[in-house]
Design a protein around this motif. Structure first.
Motif, PDB file in Angstrom:
ATOM      1  N   GLY A 188      -5.330  -4.850  -4.251  1.00  0.00           N
ATOM      2  CA  GLY A 188      -5.786  -5.827  -2.968  1.00  0.00           C
ATOM      3  C   GLY A 188      -6.557  -5.167  -1.984  1.00  0.00           C
ATOM      4  N   GLY A 189      -6.463  -3.685  -2.229  1.00  0.00           N
ATOM      5  CA  GLY A 189      -7.223  -2.996  -0.830  1.00  0.00           C
ATOM      6  C   GLY A 189      -6.915  -1.552  -0.645  1.00  0.00           C
ATOM      7  N   TRP A 190      -7.571  -0.947   0.282  1.00  0.00           N
ATOM      8  CA  TRP A 190      -7.320   0.504   0.500  1.00  0.00           C
ATOM      9  C   TRP A 190      -6.736   0.449   1.843  1.00  0.00           C
ATOM     10  CZ3 TRP A 190      -7.548   3.586  -3.469  1.00  0.00           C
ATOM     11  CH2 TRP A 190      -8.509   3.179  -4.435  1.00  0.00           C
ATOM     12  N   ASP A 191      -5.929  -0.217   2.397  1.00  0.00           N
ATOM     13  CA  ASP A 191      -5.658  -0.151   3.813  1.00  0.00           C
ATOM     14  C   ASP A 191      -4.016   0.050   3.795  1.00  0.00           C
ATOM     15  OD1 ASP A 191      -4.445  -0.230   6.343  1.00  0.00           O
ATOM     16  OD2 ASP A 191      -5.675  -1.910   7.022  1.00  0.00           O
ATOM     17  N   TRP A 192      -3.729   1.443   3.915  1.00  0.00           N
ATOM     18  CA  TRP A 192      -2.308   1.565   3.706  1.00  0.00           C
ATOM     19  C   TRP A 192      -1.295   0.654   4.568  1.00  0.00           C
ATOM     20  CZ3 TRP A 192      -0.569   4.673   0.169  1.00  0.00           C
ATOM     21  CH2 TRP A 192      -1.207   5.768  -0.544  1.00  0.00           C
ATOM     22  N   SER A 193      -1.753   0.218   5.701  1.00  0.00           N
ATOM     23  CA  SER A 193      -0.962  -0.510   6.520  1.00  0.00           C
ATOM     24  C   SER A 193      -0.502  -1.870   5.939  1.00  0.00           C
ATOM     25  CB  SER A 193      -1.125  -0.717   8.119  1.00  0.00           C
ATOM     26  OG  SER A 193      -2.735  -1.361   7.834  1.00  0.00           O
ATOM     27  N   SER A 194      -1.457  -2.331   5.376  1.00  0.00           N
ATOM     28  CA  SER A 194      -1.526  -3.782   4.881  1.00  0.00           C
ATOM     29  C   SER A 194      -1.472  -4.211   3.190  1.00  0.00           C
ATOM     30  CB  SER A 194      -2.747  -4.833   5.293  1.00  0.00           C
ATOM     31  OG  SER A 194      -3.913  -4.106   5.017  1.00  0.00           O
ATOM     32  N   ASN A 195      -2.107  -2.879   2.480  1.00  0.00           N
ATOM     33  CA  ASN A 195      -2.167  -3.044   1.126  1.00  0.00           C
ATOM     34  C   ASN A 195      -1.254  -2.286   0.266  1.00  0.00           C
ATOM     35  OD1 ASN A 195      -5.633  -3.120   2.103  1.00  0.00           O
ATOM     36  ND2 ASN A 195      -4.430  -4.966   1.149  1.00  0.00           N
ATOM     37  N   ALA A 196      -0.583  -1.190   0.863  1.00  0.00           N
ATOM     38  CA  ALA A 196       0.299  -0.357   0.294  1.00  0.00           C
ATOM     39  C   ALA A 196       1.386  -1.016  -0.496  1.00  0.00           C
ATOM     40  CB  ALA A 196       0.665   0.825   0.851  1.00  0.00           C
ATOM     41  N   ILE A 197       1.891  -0.687  -1.414  1.00  0.00           N
ATOM     42  CA  ILE A 197       3.113  -1.222  -2.072  1.00  0.00           C
ATOM     43  C   ILE A 197       4.172   0.034  -2.201  1.00  0.00           C
ATOM     44  CG2 ILE A 197       4.247  -2.066  -4.350  1.00  0.00           C
ATOM     45  CD1 ILE A 197       1.613  -3.888  -4.525  1.00  0.00           C
ATOM     46  N   SER A 198       5.193   0.000  -1.912  1.00  0.00           N
ATOM     47  CA  SER A 198       6.403   1.013  -1.774  1.00  0.00           C
ATOM     48  C   SER A 198       6.978   1.063  -3.235  1.00  0.00           C
ATOM     49  CB  SER A 198       7.422   0.947  -0.856  1.00  0.00           C
ATOM     50  OG  SER A 198       7.113   0.990   0.362  1.00  0.00           O
ATOM     51  N   MET A 199       7.007   2.047  -3.929  1.00  0.00           N
ATOM     52  CA  MET A 199       7.784   2.289  -5.175  1.00  0.00           C
ATOM     53  C   MET A 199       9.083   2.234  -5.034  1.00  0.00           C
ATOM     54  SD  MET A 199       4.980   4.566  -7.605  1.00  0.00           S
ATOM     55  CE  MET A 199       5.904   3.599  -9.115  1.00  0.00           C
ATOM     56  N   VAL A 200       9.919   2.177  -6.040  1.00  0.00           N
ATOM     57  CA  VAL A 200      11.487   2.364  -5.992  1.00  0.00           C
ATOM     58  C   VAL A 200      11.954   3.315  -6.736  1.00  0.00           C
ATOM     59  CG1 VAL A 200      13.604   0.881  -6.519  1.00  0.00           C
ATOM     60  CG2 VAL A 200      11.431  -0.247  -5.973  1.00  0.00           C
ATOM     61  N   PRO A 201      12.808   4.233  -5.790  1.00  0.00           N
ATOM     62  CA  PRO A 201      13.485   5.334  -6.388  1.00  0.00           C
ATOM     63  C   PRO A 201      14.579   5.017  -7.431  1.00  0.00           C
ATOM     64  CG  PRO A 201      14.090   5.114  -4.179  1.00  0.00           C
ATOM     65  CD  PRO A 201      13.100   4.149  -4.306  1.00  0.00           C
ATOM     66  N   THR A 202      14.490   5.756  -8.530  1.00  0.00           N
ATOM     67  CA  THR A 202      15.911   5.301  -9.227  1.00  0.00           C
ATOM     68  C   THR A 202      17.047   6.091  -8.536  1.00  0.00           C
ATOM     69  OG1 THR A 202      15.658   7.494 -10.383  1.00  0.00           O
ATOM     70  CG2 THR A 202      14.658   5.936 -11.599  1.00  0.00           C
ATOM     71  N   TYR A 203      18.407   5.555  -8.768  1.00  0.00           N
ATOM     72  CA  TYR A 203      19.494   6.061  -8.200  1.00  0.00           C
ATOM     73  C   TYR A 203      19.716   7.391  -8.121  1.00  0.00           C
ATOM     74  CZ  TYR A 203      24.439   5.744  -7.138  1.00  0.00           C
ATOM     75  OH  TYR A 203      25.694   6.214  -6.611  1.00  0.00           O
ATOM     76  N   ASP A 204      19.361   8.297  -9.179  1.00  0.00           N
ATOM     77  CA  ASP A 204      19.609   9.525  -9.252  1.00  0.00           C
ATOM     78  C   ASP A 204      18.672  10.144  -8.173  1.00  0.00           C
ATOM     79  OD1 ASP A 204      21.334   9.569 -11.322  1.00  0.00           O
ATOM     80  OD2 ASP A 204      19.843   9.399 -12.635  1.00  0.00           O
ATOM     81  N   ASN A 205      17.755   9.732  -7.623  1.00  0.00           N
ATOM     82  CA  ASN A 205      16.981  10.422  -6.403  1.00  0.00           C
ATOM     83  C   ASN A 205      16.212  11.409  -6.881  1.00  0.00           C
ATOM     84  OD1 ASN A 205      15.433  10.263  -4.101  1.00  0.00           O
ATOM     85  ND2 ASN A 205      17.042  11.383  -3.015  1.00  0.00           N
ATOM     86  N   ASN A 206      15.936  11.611  -8.271  1.00  0.00           N
ATOM     87  CA  ASN A 206      15.316  12.727  -8.931  1.00  0.00           C
ATOM     88  C   ASN A 206      13.560  12.942  -9.275  1.00  0.00           C
ATOM     89  OD1 ASN A 206      14.899  10.829 -10.961  1.00  0.00           O
ATOM     90  ND2 ASN A 206      15.976  11.908 -12.492  1.00  0.00           N
ATOM     91  N   GLY A 207      13.280  12.050  -8.140  1.00  0.00           N
ATOM     92  CA  GLY A 207      11.621  12.221  -8.135  1.00  0.00           C
ATOM     93  C   GLY A 207      11.017  11.319  -9.296  1.00  0.00           C
ATOM     94  N   THR A 208      11.543  10.286  -9.631  1.00  0.00           N
ATOM     95  CA  THR A 208      11.033   9.323 -10.887  1.00  0.00           C
ATOM     96  C   THR A 208      11.263   8.033  -9.823  1.00  0.00           C
ATOM     97  OG1 THR A 208      12.077  10.291 -12.569  1.00  0.00           O
ATOM     98  CG2 THR A 208      11.347   7.903 -12.616  1.00  0.00           C
ATOM     99  N   PHE A 209      10.099   7.204  -9.851  1.00  0.00           N
ATOM    100  CA  PHE A 209       9.814   5.964  -9.084  1.00  0.00           C
ATOM    101  C   PHE A 209       9.309   5.017 -10.018  1.00  0.00           C
ATOM    102  CE2 PHE A 209       9.357   9.691  -6.299  1.00  0.00           C
ATOM    103  CZ  PHE A 209      10.172   9.294  -5.201  1.00  0.00           C
ATOM    104  N   TRP A 210       9.448   3.635  -9.730  1.00  0.00           N
ATOM    105  CA  TRP A 210       9.011   2.426 -10.548  1.00  0.00           C
ATOM    106  C   TRP A 210       8.765   1.359  -9.660  1.00  0.00           C
ATOM    107  CZ3 TRP A 210      11.129  -2.414 -10.828  1.00  0.00           C
ATOM    108  CH2 TRP A 210      12.410  -2.426 -10.241  1.00  0.00           C
TER     109      TRP A 210
END
Length: 374
Positions: free
Chosen positions: A180-202
């Motif tokens: 959708g674009g390059w504006d962090w405030s409006s186009n960015a999508i947050s990834m989801v951490p795994t429950y272990d919080n071990n640096g893996t995101f999806w």
């Protein structure tokens, strides 16, 4: 009358001459200083332990600018007395306005640690004892009249490893024209951490053909963003490539994108996986707790469509997930709440449960973050 006129003219001329002299006195001319001496501390041959010291006192002569001027002093540090080669010295961020300055020992320690690492040292080599060279830069507050001092040497400086620990990130975000674009405030999508919080995101995303992506811990252009510099793993025929430092996705489609991070020395190394967009129902509403293809959602043709689950076979609490390799399903589960928002478990505990009647299906659009039961 002629005598009076002549005297008046002489008086006026003397007045103008005096005014010019006064004007020169009130507007001093800047002269370039030729000498600027940093004094060698009295105990320069003693051991300076930067971990146990609060500061190191430096004194210098004041550059002669031809008049009393406010001067700013900046400290530079080198381990090999090289103040000309880029990377061989560091300029400390703290500045001083007097010729006697107490330089923060911790700031010197950070500079010396970075310089030692650049020279091939590793964290296991610390603490180490080394010579430290220091020189000063002086300039007026407007930056004019810059001059450098001589360098002095502190023969024995004990340097502890003064850098903070490098830790794996706890957040990750995606941006780019592919979503959708390059504006962090409006186009960015947050990834989801795994429950272990071990640096893996999806995150499940739809990427347009030829779309370019970047990733970052923060939603900002702060120099930490990465794209094609990460290791790409294409498990879904996305046609991954490189474009001006961005991760290029040649083939449009829905993808389960996984970012894995690992600390290697003082760096964080990233792997970006593109996987098939598989979502599963789990639990009593579908008759079991195993990942099965028959319990998978259908995948929409484009970014505006819904993932649609099989019909529920029992009225009960809805559970659903994506499945990552070597990760238990409940560590990547989510739910659609009454307000229609997709709520991801992430690193949190058990989510609020939502009971849905049998024969209904779950509809999900991961790009809008919305879902429904119909």
């Amino acid at each position: 009358m002629k005598k009076i006129t002549i005297l008046a003219s002489l008086f006026l001329g003397l007045s103008l001459f005096t005014a010019c002299e006064d004007d020169r006195d009130s507007n001093p001319i800047l002269q370039d200083p030729t000498t600027f001496v940093l004094n060698t501390p009295a105990y320069s041959t003693a051991v300076y332990d930067l971990q146990k010291s609060s500061s190191i006192e430096l004194t210098c002569s004041q550059p002669d600018y031809g008049f009393t001027a406010a001067t700013v002093y900046t400290v530079q540090v080198s381990l090999n007395n090289d103040f000309t080669t880029e990377g061989a010295y560091t300029t400390l961020s703290t500045t001083y306005t007097t010729a006697k300055m107490n330089v923060d020992a911790s700031e010197i320690a950070v500079a010396a640690t970075n310089l030692a690492l650049a020279n091939g040292k590793t964290e296991t080599d610390f603490p180490l004892t080394t010579g430290v060279n220091i020189r000063l830069k002086a300039a007026l507050t407007n930056g004019m009249g810059a001059i450098y001092s001589n360098s002095i040497t502190l023969d024995k400086v004990r340097v502890h490893f003064a850098l903070p620990a490098v830790v794996i990130p706890t957040t990750m975000n995606i941006i780019g024209d592919g979503i959708g674009g390059w504006d962090w405030s409006s186009n960015a999508i947050s990834m989801v951490p795994t429950y272990d919080n071990n640096g893996t995101f999806w995150r499940m995303i739809y990427v347009t053909a030829g779309g370019k992506l970047k990733f970052n811990i923060e939603k900002a252009w702060d120099g930490s963003e990465f794209g094609s510099s990460a290791t790409p793993v294409d498990n879904a025929g996305a046609g991954l490539g490189e474009n001006d430092g961005n991760l290029l996705v040649n083939n449009a489609g829905w993808y389960l994108v996984v970012v894995k991070s690992a600390v290697v020395g003082r760096d964080i190394k990233y792997t970006i996986e593109f996987n098939a967009p598989k979502v599963y129902l789990m639990g009593n509403t579908i008759g079991g707790w195993d990942i099965k293809d028959e319990n998978a959602f259908t995948v929409p043709a484009d970014g505006s469509g819904f993932f649609i689950s099989p019909k529920l076979i029992a009225t009960d609490e809805v559970r659903m997930c994506v499945k990552l390799a070597d990760v238990d399903w409940w560590k990547t589960e989510f739910i659609v709440l009454a307000d229609g928002k997709i709520s991801y478990r992430g690193t949190g505990g058990d989510q609020e449960r939502y009971i849905v009647n049998k024969d209904k299906s779950v509809y999900l659009n991961f790009m809008t973050g919305k879902g429904k039961y119909e």
